[in-house]
Write a protein that holds these residues in place. Structure first.
Motif, PDB file in Angstrom:
ATOM      1  N   MET A 224       0.844  -1.200   0.000  1.00 41.63           N
ATOM      2  CA  MET A 224       0.000   0.000   0.000  1.00 41.63           C
ATOM      3  C   MET A 224       0.881   1.252   0.000  1.00 41.63           C
ATOM      4  N   MET A 225       0.577   2.197  -0.869  1.00 39.99           N
ATOM      5  CA  MET A 225       1.390   3.400  -0.994  1.00 39.99           C
ATOM      6  C   MET A 225       1.218   4.302   0.224  1.00 39.99           C
ATOM      7  N   THR A 226       2.333   4.756   0.784  1.00 41.45           N
ATOM      8  CA  THR A 226       2.290   5.645   1.939  1.00 41.45           C
ATOM      9  C   THR A 226       2.087   7.088   1.490  1.00 41.45           C
ATOM     10  N   PHE A 227       1.807   7.953   2.470  1.00 43.31           N
ATOM     11  CA  PHE A 227       1.632   9.378   2.185  1.00 43.31           C
ATOM     12  C   PHE A 227       2.903   9.968   1.587  1.00 43.31           C
ATOM     13  N   TYR A 228       4.047   9.567   2.109  1.00 44.19           N
ATOM     14  CA  TYR A 228       5.319  10.107   1.626  1.00 44.19           C
ATOM     15  C   TYR A 228       5.586   9.679   0.186  1.00 44.19           C
ATOM     16  N   GLU A 229       5.272   8.434  -0.148  1.00 45.29           N
ATOM     17  CA  GLU A 229       5.456   7.966  -1.516  1.00 45.29           C
ATOM     18  C   GLU A 229       4.506   8.675  -2.470  1.00 45.29           C
ATOM     19  N   LEU A 230       3.265   8.894  -2.029  1.00 45.75           N
ATOM     20  CA  LEU A 230       2.286   9.589  -2.867  1.00 45.75           C
ATOM     21  C   LEU A 230       2.734  11.015  -3.157  1.00 45.75           C
ATOM     22  N   ALA A 231       3.179  11.720  -2.120  1.00 49.31           N
ATOM     23  CA  ALA A 231       3.641  13.101  -2.305  1.00 49.31           C
ATOM     24  C   ALA A 231       4.822  13.153  -3.268  1.00 49.31           C
ATOM     25  N   THR A 232       5.743  12.206  -3.149  1.00 51.66           N
ATOM     26  CA  THR A 232       6.909  12.160  -4.027  1.00 51.66           C
ATOM     27  C   THR A 232       6.520  11.831  -5.458  1.00 51.66           C
ATOM     28  N   ASP A 233       5.606  10.860  -5.642  1.00 47.53           N
ATOM     29  CA  ASP A 233       5.194  10.450  -6.982  1.00 47.53           C
ATOM     30  C   ASP A 233       4.426  11.555  -7.711  1.00 47.53           C
ATOM     31  N   ILE A 234       3.756  12.438  -6.968  1.00 47.70           N
ATOM     32  CA  ILE A 234       3.040  13.556  -7.593  1.00 47.70           C
ATOM     33  C   ILE A 234       4.002  14.706  -7.904  1.00 47.70           C
ATOM     34  N   PHE A 235       4.872  15.016  -6.958  1.00 46.49           N
ATOM     35  CA  PHE A 235       5.740  16.186  -7.089  1.00 46.49           C
ATOM     36  C   PHE A 235       6.822  15.997  -8.148  1.00 46.49           C
ATOM     37  N   ASP A 236       7.489  14.865  -8.145  1.00 47.37           N
ATOM     38  CA  ASP A 236       8.657  14.670  -9.019  1.00 47.37           C
ATOM     39  C   ASP A 236       8.334  14.814 -10.505  1.00 47.37           C
ATOM     40  N   PRO A 237       7.231  14.217 -11.034  1.00 52.31           N
ATOM     41  CA  PRO A 237       6.929  14.418 -12.463  1.00 52.31           C
ATOM     42  C   PRO A 237       6.601  15.870 -12.805  1.00 52.31           C
ATOM     43  N   VAL A 238       5.903  16.561 -11.896  1.00 52.84           N
ATOM     44  CA  VAL A 238       5.576  17.972 -12.154  1.00 52.84           C
ATOM     45  C   VAL A 238       6.854  18.806 -12.189  1.00 52.84           C
ATOM     46  N   LEU A 239       7.778  18.517 -11.276  1.00 55.04           N
ATOM     47  CA  LEU A 239       9.063  19.224 -11.265  1.00 55.04           C
ATOM     48  C   LEU A 239       9.845  18.945 -12.543  1.00 55.04           C
ATOM     49  N   ALA A 240       9.860  17.690 -12.977  1.00 50.81           N
ATOM     50  CA  ALA A 240      10.577  17.336 -14.207  1.00 50.81           C
ATOM     51  C   ALA A 240       9.994  18.067 -15.414  1.00 50.81           C
ATOM     52  N   PHE A 241       8.671  18.192 -15.457  1.00 53.08           N
ATOM     53  CA  PHE A 241       8.027  18.914 -16.552  1.00 53.08           C
ATOM     54  C   PHE A 241       8.421  20.392 -16.540  1.00 53.08           C
ATOM     55  N   TRP A 242       8.422  21.018 -15.356  1.00 50.75           N
ATOM     56  CA  TRP A 242       8.735  22.440 -15.256  1.00 50.75           C
ATOM     57  C   TRP A 242      10.185  22.726 -15.622  1.00 50.75           C
ATOM     58  N   GLU A 243      11.100  21.830 -15.277  1.00 50.60           N
ATOM     59  CA  GLU A 243      12.518  22.052 -15.529  1.00 50.60           C
ATOM     60  C   GLU A 243      12.955  21.561 -16.900  1.00 50.60           C
ATOM     61  N   ASN A 244      12.033  20.978 -17.666  1.00 48.28           N
ATOM     62  CA  ASN A 244      12.362  20.520 -19.008  1.00 48.28           C
ATOM     63  C   ASN A 244      12.759  21.704 -19.888  1.00 48.28           C
ATOM     64  N   GLN A 245      13.762  21.505 -20.732  1.00 45.12           N
ATOM     65  CA  GLN A 245      14.252  22.593 -21.573  1.00 45.12           C
ATOM     66  C   GLN A 245      13.171  23.116 -22.515  1.00 45.12           C
ATOM     67  N   LYS A 246      12.319  22.241 -23.005  1.00 48.26           N
ATOM     68  CA  LYS A 246      11.244  22.674 -23.899  1.00 48.26           C
ATOM     69  C   LYS A 246      10.258  23.575 -23.163  1.00 48.26           C
ATOM     70  N   THR A 247       9.932  23.209 -21.916  1.00 49.42           N
ATOM     71  CA  THR A 247       9.028  24.046 -21.119  1.00 49.42           C
ATOM     72  C   THR A 247       9.645  25.410 -20.867  1.00 49.42           C
ATOM     73  N   ARG A 248      10.934  25.420 -20.530  1.00 46.41           N
ATOM     74  CA  ARG A 248      11.628  26.687 -20.277  1.00 46.41           C
ATOM     75  C   ARG A 248      11.633  27.568 -21.526  1.00 46.41           C
TER      76      ARG A 248
END
Length: 281
Positions: A1-25
């Motif tokens: 079962m996914m913990t709160f910490y894993e859920l927060a990490t799984d949501i945040f990390d892809p959004v951060l990767a999208f924002w820091e992508n060179q194409k997005t910039r």
């Protein structure tokens, strides 16, 4: 079962990767340039009386407002960067807030241009030039101080990761996502209200107030994971520096850059003082 910490990490990390992508910039940068050019064109069309009444009502008449628009868009990007840097160390997060302060001081300097008439007559512009110089000097001092502040940050030894680090960082990621959601909703509301009323509503001061409460929450939570005296003092001191930054944002002309420089000096002093307790503070 996914913990709160894993859920927060799984949501945040892809959004951060999208924002820091060179194409997005690249898209963000092109949008800023396009908005600046469209702002100038729209203001010129309004001056010629070619805009429809609803658009003419919310379009300024001075071309200098296009500069204000450009720096506002840059600040929006910086604030989003600040949200994403929140899960990092308090030292890096405060550095990003000081970056935003320096940009806001520069923006305030350029905002004074809207008080000038076109074309510019320097003899009648002293009431505008003096606040511009003061804001510009304050931004420069904060910028130079940040250079030394980051030098100390890069030279520090890395803190060994303890069992407390993962849940602490995961909680900050969850808080960052809440702040991002509030940023988007509140930003859309301010934009809508400004368009309806024809008067710009404050966005950055309100959002920065919310950031202060989030910073204090992180400080209180960090005491649970890092109860050492120097860590408590460092985190609390950085929170006070953030509070000084907030006061600088709402201060009148001449006081704002002074408070900004004091906040920069206080943050640097905290950084130097903590090194007396531990080399990796």
């Amino acid at each position: 079962m996914m913990t709160f910490y894993e859920l927060a990490t799984d949501i945040f990390d892809p959004v951060l990767a999208f924002w820091e992508n060179q194409k997005t910039r690249r898209i963000v940068s092109v949008t800023q340039v396009a908005a600046f050019l469209l702002g100038i064109i729209g203001i010129e069309l309004n001056a010629l009386g070619l805009l429809p009444a609803p658009l003419a009502h919310i379009t300024p008449s001075s071309h200098f407002y296009a500069i204000n628009l450009a720096f506002t868009l840059v600040l929006i990007q910086e604030v989003v960067d600040l949200i994403f840097v929140l899960p990092c160390s308090v030292t890096k997060s405060l550095g990003k807030q000081l970056e935003i302060l320096s940009l806001i001081l520069l923006r305030d300097a350029f905002k004074e241009l809207v008080n000038l008439h076109e074309p510019i007559v320097l003899v009648d512009s002293l009431h505008v030039i003096l606040p511009m110089l003061c804001d510009g000097a304050g931004a420069l001092f904060v910028f130079v101080g940040l250079g030394y502040y980051y030098q100390r940050y890069r030279r520090r030894a890395k803190v060994p990761a303890g069992p407390w680090l993962y849940p602490f960082v995961a909680f900050k990621k969850f808080l960052a996502m809440l702040l991002l959601l509030f940023f988007l909703i509140f930003g859309l509301w301010v934009t809508w209200q400004s368009a309806v009323d024809g008067v710009p509503h404050n966005f950055f001061p309100v959002f920065y107030t919310v950031l202060i409460f989030s910073d204090i929450l992180i400080v209180l939570l960090s005491h649970t994971y890092q109860p050492m005296f120097y860590a408590v003092f460092r985190n609390s001191g950085f929170a006070l520096a953030t509070l000084l930054i907030r006061f600088a944002l709402g201060a009148p002309a001449y006081y704002a850059p002074l408070l900004g420089v004091i906040a920069m000096a206080f943050a640097f002093g905290i950084s130097v003082g903590c090194d007396a307790f531990t080399p990796d503070s």
